[in-house]
Motif scaffolding. Structure first.
Motif, PDB file in Angstrom:
ATOM      1  N   LEU A  84       9.109   0.610  -2.514  1.00  0.00           N
ATOM      2  CA  LEU A  84       9.672   0.001  -1.050  1.00  0.00           C
ATOM      3  C   LEU A  84       9.311   1.111   0.212  1.00  0.00           C
ATOM      4  O   LEU A  84       9.353   0.947   1.233  1.00  0.00           O
ATOM      5  N   LEU A  85      10.263   2.254  -0.636  1.00  0.00           N
ATOM      6  CA  LEU A  85      10.971   3.634   0.058  1.00  0.00           C
ATOM      7  C   LEU A  85       9.350   4.141   0.588  1.00  0.00           C
ATOM      8  O   LEU A  85       9.411   5.271   0.960  1.00  0.00           O
ATOM      9  N   LEU A  86       8.704   3.994  -0.982  1.00  0.00           N
ATOM     10  CA  LEU A  86       7.177   5.053  -0.742  1.00  0.00           C
ATOM     11  C   LEU A  86       5.913   4.132   0.995  1.00  0.00           C
ATOM     12  O   LEU A  86       5.429   4.536   0.292  1.00  0.00           O
ATOM     13  N   LEU A  87       6.294   2.515   0.028  1.00  0.00           N
ATOM     14  CA  LEU A  87       4.807   1.889   1.007  1.00  0.00           C
ATOM     15  C   LEU A  87       5.055   1.517   2.250  1.00  0.00           C
ATOM     16  O   LEU A  87       5.652   2.293   3.151  1.00  0.00           O
ATOM     17  N   ASP A  88       3.594   2.189   2.757  1.00  0.00           N
ATOM     18  CA  ASP A  88       2.971   1.840   4.043  1.00  0.00           C
ATOM     19  C   ASP A  88       2.657   0.625   4.680  1.00  0.00           C
ATOM     20  O   ASP A  88       1.900   0.023   3.608  1.00  0.00           O
ATOM     21  N   ASP A  89       1.841   0.767   5.684  1.00  0.00           N
ATOM     22  CA  ASP A  89       0.328   0.439   6.237  1.00  0.00           C
ATOM     23  C   ASP A  89       0.950  -1.721   5.929  1.00  0.00           C
ATOM     24  O   ASP A  89       2.821  -1.955   5.523  1.00  0.00           O
ATOM     25  N   GLN A  90       0.066  -1.736   4.960  1.00  0.00           N
ATOM     26  CA  GLN A  90      -0.165  -3.317   4.656  1.00  0.00           C
ATOM     27  C   GLN A  90       0.587  -3.973   3.750  1.00  0.00           C
ATOM     28  O   GLN A  90       1.529  -5.064   3.174  1.00  0.00           O
ATOM     29  N   GLU A  91       0.814  -2.360   2.246  1.00  0.00           N
ATOM     30  CA  GLU A  91       1.357  -2.373   1.002  1.00  0.00           C
ATOM     31  C   GLU A  91       2.727  -3.054   1.537  1.00  0.00           C
ATOM     32  O   GLU A  91       3.602  -3.349   0.423  1.00  0.00           O
ATOM     33  N   HIS A  92       3.326  -1.725   2.086  1.00  0.00           N
ATOM     34  CA  HIS A  92       5.265  -2.269   2.910  1.00  0.00           C
ATOM     35  C   HIS A  92       5.345  -3.497   2.826  1.00  0.00           C
ATOM     36  O   HIS A  92       5.957  -4.278   2.806  1.00  0.00           O
ATOM     37  N   ILE A  93       4.534  -4.128   4.415  1.00  0.00           N
ATOM     38  CA  ILE A  93       4.742  -5.035   5.002  1.00  0.00           C
ATOM     39  C   ILE A  93       4.776  -6.415   3.670  1.00  0.00           C
ATOM     40  O   ILE A  93       5.500  -7.428   3.106  1.00  0.00           O
ATOM     41  N   ARG A  94       3.953  -6.634   2.860  1.00  0.00           N
ATOM     42  CA  ARG A  94       3.605  -7.405   1.662  1.00  0.00           C
ATOM     43  C   ARG A  94       5.318  -7.425   1.186  1.00  0.00           C
ATOM     44  O   ARG A  94       5.809  -8.538   0.326  1.00  0.00           O
ATOM     45  N   GLU A  95       5.228  -6.056   0.309  1.00  0.00           N
ATOM     46  CA  GLU A  95       5.995  -6.010  -0.849  1.00  0.00           C
ATOM     47  C   GLU A  95       7.402  -6.731  -0.018  1.00  0.00           C
ATOM     48  O   GLU A  95       8.545  -7.273  -0.738  1.00  0.00           O
TER      49      GLU A  95
END
Length: 465
Positions: A84-95
């Motif tokens: 989660l520390l490295l994900l951004d945009d929609q990937e981060h929102i989903r996770e």
């Protein structure tokens, strides 16, 4: 127009950021003001700022405009690219949506008794009159809590084996040499470097295996063993029925996104290691700083003990009573104001943007500085003074006080960590009376990406309740 730039060579700036972060931040702020540009090797310049308006813009910006992953890339070699520390945009929102339920406030009551048991297991072994290092003891407690609540492990041979394994992995992961190499090298180069832990290194005719002397090589071997365990454990839980369990890892295995899709095993592994790495060191460090400050202020300690007596009497603190410890909560908040675990948080601009008075290009990182912002005298009168009362009955601005980060990227485990710290601290106050075992001022040192007390805070038990 761009902010003033530190003129030192980029390698020297990186060295100071790693090995003398407090002095480097304070000296730079005195010389260049509330916003200035820093530069590390092989990276674009970035803006470090304590300007609340710029911080507001960063924390309220659109996720597609402001990325976090590039800033946290130094942690990829340990937590993995799906963290989660490295994900951004929609990937981060989903996770993040999938990870939120285990950390909802109501879940804290279910974890409370386990947290108290872990604290008592360690407090029970403290000997009256014998000095010990507090930071190590708090690390033991917080790791115990993570193994039980996040990984769902129970006491026994397997529990102790992986406790030791995780301790070694976390200690190596927080080694400053690993941080320095992670900052100097691109992620793919660092991951390749980590692979030397799996094969001996031979230098010409000298058939010597040097890999065992390299911290990143030792880290690689430990991570491989941890990964093997985690994947086998996930397979075992699916075979036995993961829905029967209530630990965080099992709940994440059951989570589904809006399309009904689960997390991949690699993502589950990365998030489990992220929770381990983020929740172990940070909580132990904050507790160490808090007790260090409390022991320097007998009036604060007396008020904490009186509040605990009023709320719980002489009995152990019940999970549902934690929210009533308002002065303890204020004490922990004041500790995090003075000594935040992470000195700064960051975002990378995906398009040119105006931040405050500055016109910044795409690709530049903007780093709200937690440490400098929370010590501004215009925002915090007498900023060097330890004064928990400043948090009683006051709601702080999220752009002036943000030890857990801000906006949509605020730490997902914040409620868990604050609840855990209050239970541990309350149990310590109830069980023992401590005093400092050193006259020297405890200095701030770096442990990986966090700022921790050098020497770990030496204390001694004066008496038991």
């Amino acid at each position: 127009m761009l902010p003033p730039r530190i003129p030192q060579p980029s390698l020297l700036q990186l060295h100071q950021w790693v090995y003398r972060p407090i002095q480097f931040m304070e000296e730079s702020a005195r010389r260049y003001g509330e916003s200035f540009m820093m530069q590390f090797p092989n990276a674009p310049p970035f803006l470090l700022t304590s300007n609340p308006e710029v911080i507001r813009q960063v924390f309220t910006g659109k996720p597609e405009d402001l990325y976090v992953g590039p800033v946290n890339r130094v942690m990829e070699s340990m937590v993995g690219k799906n963290s989660l520390l490295l994900l951004d945009d929609q990937e981060h929102i989903r996770e993040r949506r999938m990870m939120t339920p285990p950390f909802h406030g109501e879940r804290m009551l279910a974890y409370g008794l386990s947290m108290r048991e872990s604290a008592n297991r360690v407090i029970d072994r403290w000997t009256v009159g014998k000095p010990f290092t507090l930071h190590e003891q708090f690390q033991d407690i917080t790791l115990d809590i993570i193994l039980k609540t996040v990984f769902g492990l129970t006491q026994g041979e397997t529990f102790e084996h992986f406790r030791e394994l995780f301790i070694r992995m976390l200690n190596l992961g927080s080694h400053n040499a690993v941080l320095l190499m992670s900052a100097l090298l691109p992620p793919e180069r660092m991951l390749k470097l980590l692979s030397v832990g799996r094969e001996p290194i031979h230098l010409g005719p000298v058939k010597a295996d040097l890999s065992r002397f390299l911290p990143w090589a030792q880290l690689s071997r430990l991570m491989k063993e941890v990964d093997t365990y985690l994947y086998a454990e996930m397979d075992r839980r699916r075979a036995e029925g993961v829905e029967k369990r209530e630990d965080v890892l099992s709940m994440l295995m059951q989570a589904r996104d809006e399309d009904g899709q689960p997390m991949s095993d690699q993502a589950l592994r990365d998030e489990a290691i992220t929770l381990l790495a983020a929740g172990h060191e940070t909580t132990a460090t904050t507790l160490s700083w808090a007790l260090h400050r409390v022991l320097q202020h007998p009036d604060v300690e007396a008020r904490l003990r009186e509040e605990l007596r009023q709320v719980a009497g002489t009995e152990p603190l019940a999970p549902e009573q934690v929210s009533r410890l308002e002065y303890l909560d204020a004490t922990l908040k004041e500790t995090l104001r003075l000594l935040p675990v992470a000195p700064a948080v960051g975002r990378v601009l995906q398009r040119p943007m105006k931040m405050g008075e500055w016109e910044l290009p795409a690709g530049m990182a903007v780093m709200p500085c937690v440490y400098l912002t929370q010590r501004r005298p215009d925002l915090w009168p007498e900023p060097e003074r330890f004064n928990p009362e400043r948090f009683l009955g006051k709601r702080s601005s999220p752009y002036e006080y943000f030890p857990f980060g801000g906006g949509a990227r605020r730490c997902i485990g914040m409620a868990f960590a604050t609840y855990e710290m209050r239970i541990i601290f309350a149990e310590l106050l109830r069980r023992v009376k401590l005093r400092s075992a050193t006259r020297a001022e405890t200095r701030v040192g770096r442990r990986g990406v966090t700022l921790a007390p050098e020497g770990g805070v030496l204390v001694v038990v004066e008496s038991r309740s």
